[in-house]
Design a protein around this motif. Structure first.
Motif, PDB file in Angstrom:
ATOM      1  N   HIS A  47      -4.359  22.187  67.653  1.00 31.05           N
ATOM      2  CA  HIS A  47      -4.619  21.010  66.827  1.00 31.05           C
ATOM      3  C   HIS A  47      -4.251  21.300  65.374  1.00 31.05           C
ATOM      4  O   HIS A  47      -4.399  22.423  64.889  1.00 31.05           O
ATOM      5  CB  HIS A  47      -6.090  20.619  66.908  1.00 31.05           C
ATOM      6  CG  HIS A  47      -6.475  20.014  68.219  1.00 31.05           C
ATOM      7  ND1 HIS A  47      -6.305  18.674  68.507  1.00 31.05           N
ATOM      8  CD2 HIS A  47      -7.015  20.575  69.332  1.00 31.05           C
ATOM      9  CE1 HIS A  47      -6.727  18.427  69.735  1.00 31.05           C
ATOM     10  NE2 HIS A  47      -7.162  19.558  70.263  1.00 31.05           N
ATOM     11  N   SER A  66      -8.474  17.627  59.188  1.00 31.22           N
ATOM     12  CA  SER A  66      -9.447  16.851  59.974  1.00 31.22           C
ATOM     13  C   SER A  66      -8.941  15.463  60.328  1.00 31.22           C
ATOM     14  O   SER A  66      -9.154  14.975  61.441  1.00 31.22           O
ATOM     15  CB  SER A  66     -10.767  16.744  59.201  1.00 31.22           C
ATOM     16  OG  SER A  66     -11.366  18.007  59.061  1.00 31.22           O
ATOM     17  N   LYS A  67      -8.285  14.801  59.398  1.00 35.59           N
ATOM     18  CA  LYS A  67      -7.859  13.422  59.619  1.00 35.59           C
ATOM     19  C   LYS A  67      -6.521  13.319  60.339  1.00 35.59           C
ATOM     20  O   LYS A  67      -5.938  12.231  60.415  1.00 35.59           O
ATOM     21  CB  LYS A  67      -7.801  12.682  58.287  1.00 35.59           C
ATOM     22  CG  LYS A  67      -9.171  12.539  57.632  1.00 35.59           C
ATOM     23  CD  LYS A  67      -9.100  11.770  56.336  1.00 35.59           C
ATOM     24  CE  LYS A  67     -10.486  11.610  55.719  1.00 35.59           C
ATOM     25  NZ  LYS A  67     -10.449  10.858  54.442  1.00 35.59           N
ATOM     26  N   SER A 110      -4.769  14.074  63.998  1.00 30.23           N
ATOM     27  CA  SER A 110      -5.110  14.355  65.400  1.00 30.23           C
ATOM     28  C   SER A 110      -3.936  14.931  66.190  1.00 30.23           C
ATOM     29  O   SER A 110      -4.018  15.029  67.420  1.00 30.23           O
ATOM     30  CB  SER A 110      -5.608  13.074  66.077  1.00 30.23           C
ATOM     31  OG  SER A 110      -4.614  12.057  66.005  1.00 30.23           O
ATOM     32  N   GLY A 157     -17.605  18.129  55.327  1.00 33.77           N
ATOM     33  CA  GLY A 157     -17.145  18.466  56.670  1.00 33.77           C
ATOM     34  C   GLY A 157     -15.693  18.173  56.951  1.00 33.77           C
ATOM     35  O   GLY A 157     -15.213  18.459  58.056  1.00 33.77           O
ATOM     36  N   ASP A 158     -14.946  17.622  55.990  1.00 33.72           N
ATOM     37  CA  ASP A 158     -13.530  17.300  56.207  1.00 33.72           C
ATOM     38  C   ASP A 158     -12.645  18.458  55.744  1.00 33.72           C
ATOM     39  O   ASP A 158     -12.763  18.923  54.605  1.00 33.72           O
ATOM     40  CB  ASP A 158     -13.140  16.035  55.440  1.00 33.72           C
ATOM     41  CG  ASP A 158     -13.450  14.781  56.231  1.00 33.72           C
ATOM     42  OD1 ASP A 158     -13.907  14.919  57.384  1.00 33.72           O
ATOM     43  OD2 ASP A 158     -13.250  13.675  55.705  1.00 33.72           O
ATOM     44  N   ASN A 159     -11.752  18.906  56.626  1.00 34.53           N
ATOM     45  CA  ASN A 159     -10.764  19.917  56.255  1.00 34.53           C
ATOM     46  C   ASN A 159      -9.581  19.234  55.581  1.00 34.53           C
ATOM     47  O   ASN A 159      -8.933  18.376  56.183  1.00 34.53           O
ATOM     48  CB  ASN A 159     -10.269  20.678  57.485  1.00 34.53           C
ATOM     49  CG  ASN A 159     -11.351  21.536  58.105  1.00 34.53           C
ATOM     50  OD1 ASN A 159     -12.416  21.716  57.524  1.00 34.53           O
ATOM     51  ND2 ASN A 159     -11.087  22.055  59.289  1.00 34.53           N
ATOM     52  N   CYS A 160      -9.304  19.627  54.349  1.00 30.72           N
ATOM     53  CA  CYS A 160      -8.196  19.038  53.598  1.00 30.72           C
ATOM     54  C   CYS A 160      -7.167  20.112  53.278  1.00 30.72           C
ATOM     55  O   CYS A 160      -7.515  21.273  53.037  1.00 30.72           O
ATOM     56  CB  CYS A 160      -8.695  18.400  52.304  1.00 30.72           C
ATOM     57  SG  CYS A 160      -9.852  17.045  52.565  1.00 30.72           S
ATOM     58  N   CYS A 167     -12.679  22.999  52.580  1.00 32.23           N
ATOM     59  CA  CYS A 167     -13.676  22.144  53.219  1.00 32.23           C
ATOM     60  C   CYS A 167     -14.981  22.237  52.434  1.00 32.23           C
ATOM     61  O   CYS A 167     -15.400  23.330  52.037  1.00 32.23           O
ATOM     62  CB  CYS A 167     -13.914  22.570  54.670  1.00 32.23           C
ATOM     63  SG  CYS A 167     -15.137  21.559  55.540  1.00 32.23           S
ATOM     64  N   SER A 194     -18.677  22.294  52.632  1.00 36.02           N
ATOM     65  CA  SER A 194     -19.642  22.594  53.682  1.00 36.02           C
ATOM     66  C   SER A 194     -20.979  22.962  53.040  1.00 36.02           C
ATOM     67  O   SER A 194     -21.253  22.580  51.903  1.00 36.02           O
ATOM     68  CB  SER A 194     -19.104  23.736  54.564  1.00 36.02           C
ATOM     69  OG  SER A 194     -19.949  23.981  55.659  1.00 36.02           O
ATOM     70  N   GLN A 219     -11.179  25.974  63.154  1.00 37.46           N
ATOM     71  CA  GLN A 219     -10.919  25.636  61.754  1.00 37.46           C
ATOM     72  C   GLN A 219     -12.101  24.946  61.089  1.00 37.46           C
ATOM     73  O   GLN A 219     -12.058  24.674  59.895  1.00 37.46           O
ATOM     74  CB  GLN A 219      -9.677  24.739  61.656  1.00 37.46           C
ATOM     75  CG  GLN A 219      -8.405  25.375  62.187  1.00 37.46           C
ATOM     76  CD  GLN A 219      -8.055  26.680  61.491  1.00 37.46           C
ATOM     77  OE1 GLN A 219      -8.293  26.855  60.301  1.00 37.46           O
ATOM     78  NE2 GLN A 219      -7.503  27.623  62.251  1.00 37.46           N
ATOM     79  N   ASN A 220     -13.151  24.683  61.836  1.00 35.74           N
ATOM     80  CA  ASN A 220     -14.365  24.122  61.242  1.00 35.74           C
ATOM     81  C   ASN A 220     -15.192  25.272  60.668  1.00 35.74           C
ATOM     82  O   ASN A 220     -15.543  26.206  61.397  1.00 35.74           O
ATOM     83  CB  ASN A 220     -15.169  23.372  62.306  1.00 35.74           C
ATOM     84  CG  ASN A 220     -16.354  22.634  61.708  1.00 35.74           C
ATOM     85  OD1 ASN A 220     -16.741  22.880  60.570  1.00 35.74           O
ATOM     86  ND2 ASN A 220     -16.929  21.731  62.481  1.00 35.74           N
TER      87      ASN A 220
END
Length: 320
Positions: free
Chosen positions: A33, A37-38, A40, A85-88, A136, A138, A205-206
């Motif tokens: 993946h 995050s945004k 897919s 929580g968003d990976n940028c 991110c 967190s 990756q989270n």
């Protein structure tokens, strides 16, 4: 006629080259993946460069640049507006080995698989390694291994334990790729530097998944971010212009640390230098007394000496 040492060196070099070729052939081609995050999309290792250039270089907060071995790259990280929580992706980088040396390009040097699917002018990056700098927002509780407790603590302390996690991802490589990330304040007075390795993009990756078991990331506390950005001050450059928002950073990517330029001394030479330094110290630096010092005692102290009259009278008066 070639010497025996030269023949052995050639054989060792050929053996090393064949081993690297075999290592490249054994690299996993399993898709993963996209770490954003945004996004897919599921992408193969050889298509990450194409995906990165076509989908993640249009953001205003994302830096797109070539980067070379041991060549520093200046970046700017703006944490404002990041959702929890968003990976940028804050930087899309094309790592090309040593600058000006085509044989050190990752695909040519058997560090990674060559890229495919690149069009037009992007063909020049066929042998480069795509690297993405991720960030991110967190919390400290993401480091807890018990995820149920983590979720409860996050809900209870919402917005009170925020941290910013930064890390680099790339396709899997045959050798480790290191980087040094230095974070500055906006006045370039204080800094903080860390050395880490680039993570495989197919791994977790989270931050909640990899913080408890991995160490290849950099943490910035919320208080540190506010201090580095000097939000409460109007920051001006030397020319008087207002600086752009964000935190200045310097990134250096490399496969091996630079060797010291000086020639190291042997143990015998170090011992001789130490003796010479001791001689110089004792001769010129050690303090010395001026003139002779008389140590002769003029008289002897009697062990049966009686106290003076005043003292004797005092004792007699006390005894009476």
């Amino acid at each position: 006629m070639e010497s025996a040492n030269g023949v052995q060196y050639t054989k060792d070099k050929d053996r090393k080259g064949r081993r690297r070729v075999n290592d490249v052939h054994q690299l996993s081609r399993m898709p993963g993946h996209c770490p954003v995050s945004k996004c897919s999309d599921i992408i193969f290792p050889s298509n990450i460069m194409m995906h990165m250039l076509h989908k993640h270089t249009n953001s205003a907060k994302c830096t797109t640049s070539e980067i070379f071995d041991h060549r520093p790259l200046l970046l700017c990280f703006d944490p404002t507006g990041l959702e929890y929580g968003d990976n940028c992706c804050v930087a899309c980088l094309m790592y090309g080995g040593m600058k000006g040396k085509m044989y050190t390009r990752p695909a040519v040097d058997n560090l990674s698989l060559p890229n495919s699917g690149l069009l037009n002018s992007y063909h020049k990056y066929d042998d480069y390694l795509p690297v993405m700098m991720m960030v991110c927002r967190s919390s400290w509780f993401a480091q807890m291994k018990d995820k149920q407790v983590e979720r409860e603590m996050v809900l209870t302390n919402e917005g009170k334990a925020d941290i910013y996690v930064l890390w680099l991802v790339a396709p899997v490589t045959t050798r480790k790729v290191y980087y040094t990330l230095t974070v500055y304040d906006r006045h370039y007075i204080s800094s903080r530097s860390s050395i880490r390795t680039v993570r495989d993009y197919t791994s977790f990756q989270n931050p909640s998944d990899f913080l408890p078991n991995d160490e290849n990331y950099i943490l910035l506390r919320q208080s540190e971010v506010l201090e580095l950005m000097c939000i409460s001050k109007t920051v001006l450059s030397k020319s008087g212009k207002k600086l752009p928002p964000g935190i200045p950073m310097e990134l250096i990517i490399y496969q091996a640390p630079l060797k010291p330029s000086g020639i190291r001394s042997s143990e015998t030479e170090l011992h001789e230098a130490l003796k010479e330094a001791q001689k110089i110290y004792s001769k010129y630096i050690m303090p010395r007394t001026k003139g002779p010092v008389k140590r002769k005692v003029s008289g002897k102290l009697s062990l049966t000496r009686r106290p003076c009259s005043k003292t004797r009278g005092l004792f007699q008066h006390t005894s009476n």
